[in-house]
Motif scaffolding. Structure first.
Motif, short mmCIF file in Angstrom:
data_model
loop_
_atom_site.label_atom_id
_atom_site.label_comp_id
_atom_site.label_asym_id
_atom_site.label_seq_id
_atom_site.Cartn_x
_atom_site.Cartn_y
_atom_site.Cartn_z
N TYR A 1 62.34 -19.03 -36.71
CA TYR A 1 62.32 -17.64 -36.27
C TYR A 1 63.72 -17.05 -36.16
CZ TYR A 1 61.40 -13.51 -33.41
OH TYR A 1 61.35 -12.22 -32.94
N TYR A 2 64.66 -17.79 -35.55
CA TYR A 2 66.00 -17.25 -35.30
C TYR A 2 67.00 -17.59 -36.39
CZ TYR A 2 64.39 -16.39 -30.51
OH TYR A 2 63.69 -15.95 -29.41
N GLN B 1 56.83 -8.85 -34.75
CA GLN B 1 57.71 -9.95 -34.36
C GLN B 1 56.93 -11.07 -33.65
OE1 GLN B 1 61.12 -10.49 -34.74
NE2 GLN B 1 61.15 -8.75 -36.14
N TYR C 1 63.25 -12.46 -27.21
CA TYR C 1 64.09 -13.44 -26.51
C TYR C 1 63.35 -14.10 -25.35
CZ TYR C 1 67.45 -10.51 -28.98
OH TYR C 1 68.11 -9.79 -29.95
N THR D 1 66.25 -4.18 -32.88
CA THR D 1 65.64 -5.04 -33.90
C THR D 1 64.24 -5.52 -33.50
OG1 THR D 1 66.54 -7.08 -32.95
CG2 THR D 1 67.94 -5.86 -34.50
N ILE E 1 62.65 -7.98 -25.47
CA ILE E 1 62.98 -7.81 -26.89
C ILE E 1 64.23 -6.95 -27.04
CG2 ILE E 1 60.56 -8.01 -27.53
CD1 ILE E 1 60.61 -4.98 -28.10
N GLU F 1 63.61 -8.12 -31.90
CA GLU F 1 63.62 -9.58 -31.86
C GLU F 1 63.26 -10.04 -30.44
OE1 GLU F 1 66.36 -12.67 -34.23
OE2 GLU F 1 67.42 -11.56 -32.67
N ILE G 1 71.93 -12.25 -33.62
CA ILE G 1 71.46 -13.28 -32.70
C ILE G 1 72.62 -13.97 -31.99
CG2 ILE G 1 71.31 -14.96 -34.57
CD1 ILE G 1 69.14 -14.78 -31.36
#
Length: 294
Positions: A228-229, A99, A188, A184, A180, A186, A59
């Motif tokens: 979350y992060y 996610q 954004y 991963t 994303i 994740e 991150i």
């Protein structure tokens, strides 16, 4: 020897010389260049060249990379654009859905809702991960980008971040867009339109004028981002003065000192969906999506 014979032998000799030159001259020139550079070493300044490597995808590194979004023409580079649902893998959709649900449960994203279809049977008879029925049949856009950025550790190295922009919609009840991490998954950036965002917008219209309500909404959003992060998110440090029509603006602090603003704003309903929505994401990513993607 008469004139015609002389011309014949002259042309014939010239043709033979031309053939020999075409066949042997390039080899001679090439060998001459090779021997001229043999056992020679040329030194270049370190700053005259750079290496390109895959980034770490954590991150903190990603926050650093996003400051390069749109700063140079052609960065990020669009590598793939798919407009047909069958071209997008179910594994990618399942990772993204996981996610999104995690971010929703943390309080960063609005409620997405569990819409599943039957689990797909694998070859060995075991159940694979279930794919969301509403998403897999409603893919509108899938774009794959490569973002290059300067390394934080080595000024002579550039690193690479791969991201997906994905959009899903049934053209009436819901419309979801995400940016994303390609490795991963994740999230954004997210733009969500559904019945839950309609309730949030309606409640904000009625209660947003009250400072206590605004503080509570901002606090919960900041805590959701931190959950979350990872790291610590501060709402009070931002203050209402800096919102500029945004519903919330959180400042996320990571353990290594990296910081990022994460914003949440209201998006009006449009011709593609009946509900108003919310846009959530890192400010650099939000600005890039609004200018270059949507």
């Amino acid at each position: 020897m008469d004139l015609k014979n002389r011309l014949f032998w002259f042309c014939f000799t010239g043709m033979i010389c031309l053939i020999l030159a075409v066949v042997f001259l390039p080899r001679y020139v090439s060998r001459s260049l090779d021997f001229r550079n043999l056992n020679r070493v040329e030194i270049s300044k370190r700053e005259d060249f750079s290496f390109l490597e895959q980034g770490s995808n954590d991150i903190s590194e990603t926050i650093w990379a996003f400051q390069y979004l749109g700063k140079e023409e052609g960065n990020p580079v669009l590598l793939t654009s798919m407009e047909e649902p069958v071209q997008v893998s179910s594994e990618l959709l399942e990772r993204l859905y996981g996610q999104a649900m995690m971010a929703s449960e943390c309080g960063m994203l609005p409620w997405i809702g569990p819409f599943y279809k039957e689990a797909v049977q694998s070859v060995d008879g075991e159940n694979e991960l279930m794919v969301t029925e509403d998403w897999i049949s409603c893919i509108k856009t899938a774009r794959y980008y490569a973002l290059t950025y300067e390394s934080r550790e080595n000024v002579n190295k550039k690193e690479l971040l791969n991201i997906w922009y994905l959009r899903f919609s049934d053209d009436q009840q819901f419309d979801y867009s995400f940016v994303i991490n390609a490795v991963t998954s994740e999230i954004y950036y997210a733009r969500i339109h559904n019945a839950d965002t309609y309730s949030q917008v309606k409640e904000n219209d009625e209660m947003g004028k009250y400072a206590e309500y605004a503080s509570q909404v901002g606090y919960l959003f900041a805590q959701g981002c931190a959950s979350y992060y990872g790291g610590f998110a501060d709402w009070n440090a931002v203050g209402q003065t800096y919102l500029f029509q945004k519903l919330c603006l959180a400042l996320l602090y990571l353990e290594d000192g990296q910081t990022v603003y994460i914003e949440k704003s209201i998006v009006d309903a449009d011709k593609d969906v009946i509900y108003p929505g919310v846009r959530i994401g890192f400010q650099d990513v939000v600005n890039w999506v609004k200018v270059s993607v949507e």
